[in-house]
Design a protein around this motif. Structure first.
Motif, PDB file in Angstrom:
ATOM      1  N   SER A   1     -12.244  44.713   6.018  1.00 62.73           N
ATOM      2  CA  SER A   1     -13.115  44.680   5.007  1.00 62.73           C
ATOM      3  C   SER A   1     -14.346  44.235   5.419  1.00 62.73           C
ATOM      4  CB  SER A   1     -12.846  44.498   3.588  1.00 62.73           C
ATOM      5  OG  SER A   1     -11.625  45.354   3.254  1.00 62.73           O
ATOM      6  N   GLN A   2     -14.194  42.735   5.905  1.00 62.24           N
ATOM      7  CA  GLN A   2     -15.130  41.587   5.932  1.00 62.24           C
ATOM      8  C   GLN A   2     -16.113  42.302   7.165  1.00 62.24           C
ATOM      9  OE1 GLN A   2     -13.142  38.225   6.597  1.00 62.24           O
ATOM     10  NE2 GLN A   2     -12.517  37.872   4.528  1.00 62.24           N
ATOM     11  N   GLU A   3     -15.297  42.732   8.157  1.00 59.44           N
ATOM     12  CA  GLU A   3     -16.094  43.262   9.478  1.00 59.44           C
ATOM     13  C   GLU A   3     -16.646  44.671   9.151  1.00 59.44           C
ATOM     14  OE1 GLU A   3     -12.947  43.762  12.524  1.00 59.44           O
ATOM     15  OE2 GLU A   3     -12.351  41.583  12.352  1.00 59.44           O
ATOM     16  N   ALA A   4     -16.081  45.127   8.406  1.00 60.37           N
ATOM     17  CA  ALA A   4     -16.798  46.703   7.678  1.00 60.37           C
ATOM     18  C   ALA A   4     -18.216  46.415   7.276  1.00 60.37           C
ATOM     19  CB  ALA A   4     -16.022  47.543   6.877  1.00 60.37           C
TER      20      ALA A   4
ATOM     21  N   ASP B   1      -8.165  48.791  19.021  1.00 62.39           N
ATOM     22  CA  ASP B   1      -7.266  48.672  18.037  1.00 62.39           C
ATOM     23  C   ASP B   1      -7.693  47.477  17.053  1.00 62.39           C
ATOM     24  OD1 ASP B   1      -5.400  50.722  18.898  1.00 62.39           O
ATOM     25  OD2 ASP B   1      -3.996  49.150  19.624  1.00 62.39           O
ATOM     26  N   ASP B   2      -8.390  46.532  17.671  1.00 60.98           N
ATOM     27  CA  ASP B   2      -8.939  45.516  16.850  1.00 60.98           C
ATOM     28  C   ASP B   2     -10.185  45.850  15.982  1.00 60.98           C
ATOM     29  OD1 ASP B   2      -7.112  43.619  17.841  1.00 60.98           O
ATOM     30  OD2 ASP B   2      -8.267  42.981  19.481  1.00 60.98           O
ATOM     31  N   GLN B   3     -10.891  46.952  16.830  1.00 63.47           N
ATOM     32  CA  GLN B   3     -12.223  47.372  15.926  1.00 63.47           C
ATOM     33  C   GLN B   3     -11.677  48.450  15.050  1.00 63.47           C
ATOM     34  OE1 GLN B   3     -14.149  48.524  19.727  1.00 63.47           O
ATOM     35  NE2 GLN B   3     -15.585  46.933  18.994  1.00 63.47           N
ATOM     36  N   LEU B   4     -10.789  49.139  15.275  1.00 68.76           N
ATOM     37  CA  LEU B   4     -10.606  50.423  14.374  1.00 68.76           C
ATOM     38  C   LEU B   4     -10.561  50.444  12.764  1.00 68.76           C
ATOM     39  CD1 LEU B   4     -10.206  53.535  14.663  1.00 68.76           C
ATOM     40  CD2 LEU B   4      -7.644  53.103  15.035  1.00 68.76           C
ATOM     41  N   PRO B   5      -9.936  49.442  12.380  1.00 68.44           N
ATOM     42  CA  PRO B   5      -9.897  49.150  11.048  1.00 68.44           C
ATOM     43  C   PRO B   5     -11.014  49.088  10.213  1.00 68.44           C
ATOM     44  CG  PRO B   5      -7.889  48.074  11.824  1.00 68.44           C
ATOM     45  CD  PRO B   5      -8.903  48.147  13.013  1.00 68.44           C
ATOM     46  N   ALA B   6     -11.971  48.315  10.911  1.00 67.22           N
ATOM     47  CA  ALA B   6     -13.446  48.208  10.232  1.00 67.22           C
ATOM     48  C   ALA B   6     -14.107  49.458  10.024  1.00 67.22           C
ATOM     49  CB  ALA B   6     -14.162  46.970  11.279  1.00 67.22           C
ATOM     50  N   TYR B   7     -14.223  50.283  11.288  1.00 63.80           N
ATOM     51  CA  TYR B   7     -14.511  51.610  11.171  1.00 63.80           C
ATOM     52  C   TYR B   7     -14.281  52.410  10.068  1.00 63.80           C
ATOM     53  CZ  TYR B   7     -17.512  50.928  15.379  1.00 63.80           C
ATOM     54  OH  TYR B   7     -18.346  50.297  16.189  1.00 63.80           O
TER      55      TYR B   7
ATOM     56  N   PRO C   1       9.458  61.932   8.949  1.00 57.51           N
ATOM     57  CA  PRO C   1       7.949  61.806   8.913  1.00 57.51           C
ATOM     58  C   PRO C   1       7.647  60.716   9.876  1.00 57.51           C
ATOM     59  CG  PRO C   1       8.710  62.080   6.911  1.00 57.51           C
ATOM     60  CD  PRO C   1       9.927  61.869   7.688  1.00 57.51           C
ATOM     61  N   TYR C   2       6.357  60.787  10.526  1.00 59.42           N
ATOM     62  CA  TYR C   2       5.848  59.944  11.279  1.00 59.42           C
ATOM     63  C   TYR C   2       5.704  58.742  10.193  1.00 59.42           C
ATOM     64  CZ  TYR C   2       5.025  63.376  14.837  1.00 59.42           C
ATOM     65  OH  TYR C   2       5.147  64.420  15.742  1.00 59.42           O
ATOM     66  N   GLY C   3       5.510  57.332  10.739  1.00 60.84           N
ATOM     67  CA  GLY C   3       5.086  56.276  10.020  1.00 60.84           C
ATOM     68  C   GLY C   3       4.154  55.272  11.018  1.00 60.84           C
ATOM     69  N   LEU C   4       3.541  54.537  10.292  1.00 61.25           N
ATOM     70  CA  LEU C   4       2.823  53.420  10.938  1.00 61.25           C
ATOM     71  C   LEU C   4       2.830  52.103  10.221  1.00 61.25           C
ATOM     72  CD1 LEU C   4      -0.687  55.488  11.234  1.00 61.25           C
ATOM     73  CD2 LEU C   4       0.975  54.995  12.984  1.00 61.25           C
ATOM     74  N   ASP C   5       2.590  51.305  11.174  1.00 68.18           N
ATOM     75  CA  ASP C   5       2.475  49.850  10.578  1.00 68.18           C
ATOM     76  C   ASP C   5       0.969  49.470  10.234  1.00 68.18           C
ATOM     77  OD1 ASP C   5       2.359  46.968  10.475  1.00 68.18           O
ATOM     78  OD2 ASP C   5       3.485  46.589  11.883  1.00 68.18           O
ATOM     79  N   TYR C   6       0.998  49.414   8.770  1.00 62.29           N
ATOM     80  CA  TYR C   6      -0.388  49.407   8.288  1.00 62.29           C
ATOM     81  C   TYR C   6      -1.057  47.981   8.042  1.00 62.29           C
ATOM     82  CZ  TYR C   6       0.589  54.142   7.006  1.00 62.29           C
ATOM     83  OH  TYR C   6       1.120  55.508   7.005  1.00 62.29           O
ATOM     84  N   ARG C   7      -0.395  46.849   8.549  1.00 64.17           N
ATOM     85  CA  ARG C   7      -0.868  45.583   8.151  1.00 64.17           C
ATOM     86  C   ARG C   7      -2.435  45.306   8.628  1.00 64.17           C
ATOM     87  NH1 ARG C   7       4.294  42.206  10.700  1.00 64.17           N
ATOM     88  NH2 ARG C   7       4.059  43.939  11.983  1.00 64.17           N
ATOM     89  N   ARG C   8      -2.690  45.691   9.787  1.00 63.29           N
ATOM     90  CA  ARG C   8      -3.914  45.567  10.385  1.00 63.29           C
ATOM     91  C   ARG C   8      -5.224  46.247   9.483  1.00 63.29           C
ATOM     92  NH1 ARG C   8      -5.453  49.212  14.977  1.00 63.29           N
ATOM     93  NH2 ARG C   8      -3.658  50.460  15.129  1.00 63.29           N
ATOM     94  N   PHE C   9      -4.631  47.508   8.936  1.00 65.15           N
ATOM     95  CA  PHE C   9      -5.582  48.158   8.264  1.00 65.15           C
ATOM     96  C   PHE C   9      -5.846  47.452   6.682  1.00 65.15           C
ATOM     97  CE2 PHE C   9      -3.848  51.127  11.276  1.00 65.15           C
ATOM     98  CZ  PHE C   9      -4.982  51.652  11.757  1.00 65.15           C
ATOM     99  N   LEU C  10      -4.847  47.011   6.315  1.00 63.58           N
ATOM    100  CA  LEU C  10      -4.841  46.253   5.037  1.00 63.58           C
ATOM    101  C   LEU C  10      -5.223  44.764   4.936  1.00 63.58           C
ATOM    102  CD1 LEU C  10      -1.336  47.600   3.482  1.00 63.58           C
ATOM    103  CD2 LEU C  10      -3.677  48.764   3.309  1.00 63.58           C
ATOM    104  N   ALA C  11      -5.627  44.171   6.311  1.00 65.35           N
ATOM    105  CA  ALA C  11      -5.848  42.681   6.397  1.00 65.35           C
ATOM    106  C   ALA C  11      -7.461  42.568   5.776  1.00 65.35           C
ATOM    107  CB  ALA C  11      -5.968  42.450   7.747  1.00 65.35           C
TER     108      ALA C  11
END
Length: 380
Positions: free
Chosen positions: A184-187, A260-266, A170-180
């Motif tokens: 949520s603050q930027e969102a 990549d920097d903006q993506l987690p906030a969206y 299975p594909y996998g990702l490094d989720y650290r930036r999505f969990l930072a």
């Protein structure tokens, strides 16, 4: 130390799912083995870069025909790299006829590993000519890696794979930036600029199989909601015209390239994520994992492949028939109307992403296959 040459199709700031998968994998493998990535450049200007701790070689390209880069110098560059490093493993990411051709230019010796990302779907006339060569390549492979069991079950082009050579990784990702916490603050800051209504987020190249036309049409039936559509591509002008013609210009917002920097906030901003892809060219959907890691329920279409192996109907999101704006609208409205259901599906999705689709697990399984192949000795 094992040395592996990957043919990762493309490498750019806005690369698609296959390129991102290869980058995630090699970023994790680079500390264990020697890895290089040979790809096609976007123009007749090749280069060499090392953005994430491993080498990427971009061979000059004349452009793209039938979704395939035309890079006459790639076979020569592959031979030069092999003469320098003497690779133990050559790892192709298919479909990619150009990489296939470059592989044929290499001397015998390295083990052949294929990652089967998707069947060739749209180029049916070209496939009739290419199929015998493809079958020969698959039959020659020492290992064929599929991201889900459905990649094999749904494929009509893997029949030549020899017994015991097929592996599910299975594909996998490094989720650290999505969990930072910053995501949520930027969102919250973005939410203030979007107004009080519900938000649907979608992301991908604006090409036919992504099905964004049907998502935009679905927005007619979801009053008060806003669609944030990231990415760009050849269909961007037509999609914008469609939104205007339906009177949705104010509620369908085209974000363009999302860094990549903006993506987690969206992802955190959105109430629901939608992957409206309509063809089996979409065989997995890495963006689903990103949304799930952010605790968002996913609405996708039933394509009979890995897309719905990742997003399970009623567990991590909802699944609807493809090319059906009414069904899309009903599923999205169902989630927007039910906060408790959104939370439940989102929590299930987060747990599934983190436990079953980690980049560490993907890298360990891939490295284990490499070790088993190189340990056998001899040519494939």
């Amino acid at each position: 130390m094992i040395k592996a040459l990957h043919f990762g199709r493309f490498f750019s700031e806005a690369m698609g799912g296959t390129g991102r998968h290869v980058d995630e994998l090699l970023s994790r493998l680079k500390d264990k083995i020697h890895v290089d990535n040979l790809v096609a450049a976007e123009s007749w200007r090749g280069d060499h870069l090392c953005p994430h701790g491993y080498d990427v070689y971009r061979a000059p390209s004349l452009g793209i025909v039938a979704s395939t880069a035309i890079s006459p110098t790639m076979p020569l560059l592959a031979r030069r790299l092999h003469a320098r490093h003497h690779y133990d493993i050559v790892h192709l990411h298919l479909p990619d006829p150009m990489a296939h051709l470059a592989y044929l230019a290499l001397p015998a010796g390295p083990r052949l590993v294929i990652s089967w990302h998707s069947d060739i779907v749209r180029q049916k006339n070209a496939l009739r000519i290419y199929r015998p060569l493809l079958d020969g390549l698959v039959a020659r492979a020492d290992a064929v890696l599929c991201a889900t069991p459905r990649h094999q079950a749904a494929s009509t082009q893997l029949s030549a794979c020899r017994p015991g050579r097929l592996h599910v990784v299975p594909y996998g990702l490094d989720y650290r930036r999505f969990l930072a916490p910053e995501a949520s603050q930027e969102a919250r800051a973005l939410r203030a600029s979007q107004g009080a209504g519900p938000v649907i987020f979608a992301l991908g190249r604006h090409v036919y199989y992504k099905g964004f036309e049907y998502l935009i049409r679905a927005m007619e039936r979801i009053p008060g909601a806003t669609l944030l559509l990231g990415g760009s591509g050849p269909l961007t002008p037509a999609l914008k015209e469609l939104a205007v013609s339906l009177g949705l210009a104010a509620r369908v917002k085209f974000l363009g390239y999302v860094s990549d920097d903006q993506l987690p906030a969206y992802y955190h901003l959105a109430d629901v994520f939608c992957l409206p892809s309509i063809a089996s060219s979409e065989a997995f959907g890495l963006v689903q994992l990103e949304a799930m890691a952010c605790g968002k329920p996913v609405v996708c279409c039933e394509l009979g492949n890995g897309v719905t192996w990742v997003n399970r109907h009623g567990e991590t999101g909802l699944v609807v028939p493809p090319q059906d704006p009414v069904a899309l609208a009903e599923a999205l409205q169902c989630l927007l109307d039910d906060p408790a259901l959104r939370r439940s599906l989102g929590e299930n999705g987060r747990r599934r992403a983190l436990e079953e689709f980690s980049v560490q697990r993907m890298a360990e399984q891939t490295l284990g296959i490499y070790d088993s192949l190189v340990g056998r000795g001899g040519a494939g």
